[in-house]
Design an enzyme around this catalytic site. Structure first.
Site, PDB file in Angstrom:
ATOM      1  N   SER A 252      29.625   4.608  -9.189  1.00 25.56           N
ATOM      2  CA  SER A 252      30.563   4.294 -10.257  1.00 25.56           C
ATOM      3  C   SER A 252      31.871   4.991  -9.985  1.00 25.56           C
ATOM      4  CB  SER A 252      30.005   4.775 -11.593  1.00 25.56           C
ATOM      5  OG  SER A 252      30.076   6.183 -11.620  1.00 25.56           O
ATOM      6  N   LYS A 253      32.935   4.384 -10.492  1.00 25.82           N
ATOM      7  CA  LYS A 253      34.248   4.928 -10.165  1.00 25.82           C
ATOM      8  C   LYS A 253      34.498   6.278 -10.826  1.00 25.82           C
ATOM      9  CE  LYS A 253      37.191   2.355 -13.393  1.00 25.82           C
ATOM     10  NZ  LYS A 253      38.279   1.393 -13.456  1.00 25.82           N
ATOM     11  N   ARG A 254      33.668   6.628 -11.769  1.00 29.69           N
ATOM     12  CA  ARG A 254      33.817   7.962 -12.380  1.00 29.69           C
ATOM     13  C   ARG A 254      33.447   9.063 -11.389  1.00 29.69           C
ATOM     14  NH1 ARG A 254      33.546   9.198 -18.510  1.00 29.69           N
ATOM     15  NH2 ARG A 254      35.480   8.114 -18.882  1.00 29.69           N
TER      16      ARG A 254
END
Ligand code: GLU
Length: 496
Positions: A252-254
């Site tokens: 995930s881009k987090r």
């Protein structure tokens, strides 16, 4: 059989490495069988879909060399390949389901749906909303219809029992009908949902094999039922394992850069990225780690996909990229790669306006702009030590800015300025003090030109990667601190 595979990305946000991974496997499967690989754009979410994002999908897949035989931009016999241009087709098919009693118009309001869900939960049942829950009395249904109240079209689904779906890698999968809801097929704005559009399009585009991410397994029963309702054969399904972060969570881009643009900007070679994606759950028969797309196409066998979650590991990718740079390029080719990557006139022209007024000699240019061409910056906590705010406050600024910018879709200087100025005001900080840690994290020094301009030039993923790096350099945020920060951040937003 004429094998036809497809990818069906939604043009919302940056082009995702997961899309390239699924594209690679679909391409390999189609080519291995002498078939065709189709690109369809699933842009039924009209609020989130953008033309810019669609263009980035084309550009980044082409950069990787994952070319398609049919698609919105190249045409083909089964178009249109953009779902927003196929509205009538979905309307007709939804109507057909209604006429045959396989779907129904549902006039329930959002408040009623909440109530229904709450009452199912209160009765201790763990099941989805079913058609029978949604029924209105005949009179009420007619009244709402006569009032022209908004409605959605939902599909009929069984209440109980097991549904068996076959998967090319997993064999028979059993799913419980009780967890499958009366899926919305057409939304109140007349647009189809993913499920209806996807099934109708896969059928009309004569897709024979659907290789998609495993997050879609739970949709398979609904899709299978829709194929039955229409009286169509279902394509073979193959759910590929999801890419994961090193901590095994879903990529995930987090936590990780997920945009292909980041890898491009970072200076990975497309050959190496494709090679690495090919190693995600798959291996060459001789287990060698470095191989070309052509070699993969030749040796491909979907049964060699292993289901354990493949880890997308940046260190491993860098190692492989290094092999490609050192072993596979002549000096001439490396020079061409550097020019294509960023040492070119276009890049110079985008940077010059920000440094020209700060230059005395041409040799000032490289030191003043080196941070733009770097990957993660070589900074340490000493770089932050001279700033006015203490470490805890700096950490908070970096983390809050990261959250703000994650949500920003329009990555332009003015929008960046507005977001960050808004955040500084909300935190009651002087803009100069607020920006100082961002300067260090993003540009390496407070003496650089505007950090907003630097962010705009660096792009969203590289900027966010540097903010995350800044947080790490300052010692990171513990779970407990993170909880407190999340709470404070929420409070800040609701106070605004
Ligand atoms: N539009 C879906 C996505 O964005 C497609 C999933 C599928 O391949 O069926 O992932």
């Amino acid at each position: 059989m004429n094998v036809r595979t497809r990818i069906a990305p939604s043009p919302t946000g940056d082009p995702h490495v997961g899309t390239a991974y699924i594209a690679l496997f679909n391409l390999c499967f189609a080519k291995q069988h002498g078939g065709k690989f189709v690109l369809r754009i699933e842009d039924t979410d009209q609020v989130r879909s953008t033309e810019q994002s669609e263009q980035m999908i084309y550009d980044s897949l082409r950069w990787l060399g994952l070319d398609w035989d049919e698609g919105p931009d190249v045409g083909g016999d089964f178009g249109p390949y953009r779902q927003s241009e196929r509205g009538d087709i979905y309307q007709t098919h939804a109507q057909q389901l209604i006429d045959n009693g396989h779907a129904f118009k549902c006039y329930r309001t959002a408040a009623e749906l909440d109530e229904l869900r709450a009452s199912i939960k209160a009765s201790g049942e763990n099941r989805a909303l079913k058609p029978s829950d949604l029924l209105l009395s005949e009179a009420e249904q007619q009244q709402r219809e006569a009032d022209g109240a908004p409605f959605v079209v939902r599909m009929q689904v069984p209440t109980e029992g097991k549904c068996t779906v076959s998967d090319m890698l997993r064999g028979e999968i059993e799913l419980d009908w009780s967890t499958v809801d009366a899926q919305i097929l057409l939304k109140s704005d007349g647009m189809p949902t993913y499920h209806l559009a996807n099934v109708v399009d896969d059928h009309l585009m004569e897709i024979t094999h659907v290789l998609r991410g495993e997050e879609w397994i739970n949709s398979a029963p609904k899709h299978q039922l829709l194929y039955e309702y229409f009286g169509w054969d279902m394509p073979a399904l193959c759910h590929l394992p999801l890419l994961r972060n090193p901590d095994k969570s879903k990529l995930s881009k987090r936590k990780n850069p997920t945009s292909i643009l980041y890898y491009q900007r970072m200076g990975y070679l497309p050959e190496a990225v494709v090679n690495y994606l090919g190693r995600m759950g798959w291996s060459m028969p001789d287990e060698r780690e470095k191989f070309t797309l052509e070699e993969m196409l030749e040796a491909f066998d979907v049964q060699r996909v292993s289901l354990g979650g493949p880890i997308f590991d940046l260190d491993k990718l860098s190692w492989l990229n290094g092999l490609w740079i050192r072993e596979s390029l002549t000096a001439e080719q490396l020079a061409d790669k550097l020019i294509e990557w960023g040492l070119n006139r276009e890049t110079l022209l985008s940077v010059i306006p920000h440094v020209q007024q700060r230059m005395d000699t041409l040799s000032d240019f490289i030191p003043k702009t080196a941070f733009l061409g770097s990957g993660l910056l070589d900074i340490n906590e000493q770089n932050f030590a001279a700033l006015k705010l203490d470490t805890a406050e700096q950490l908070k600024i970096l983390q809050f800015a990261l959250w703000r910018l994650e949500a920003l879709s329009d990555w332009q200087r003015d929008a960046l300025f507005e977001e960050l100025k808004g955040l500084a005001d909300a935190l009651d900080l002087k803009v100069k003090d607020f920006l100082a840690p961002l300067f260090i994290a993003v540009s390496g020094s407070t003496a650089s030109f505007s950090v907003m301009d630097a962010m705009a030039l660096l792009g969203s993923d590289m900027t966010r990667a540097r903010l995350r790096n800044g947080i790490d350099v300052l010692g990171g945020v513990s779970k407990k601190q993170m909880k407190a920060m999340e709470k404070a951040y929420k409070g800040l937003n609701s106070a605004n």
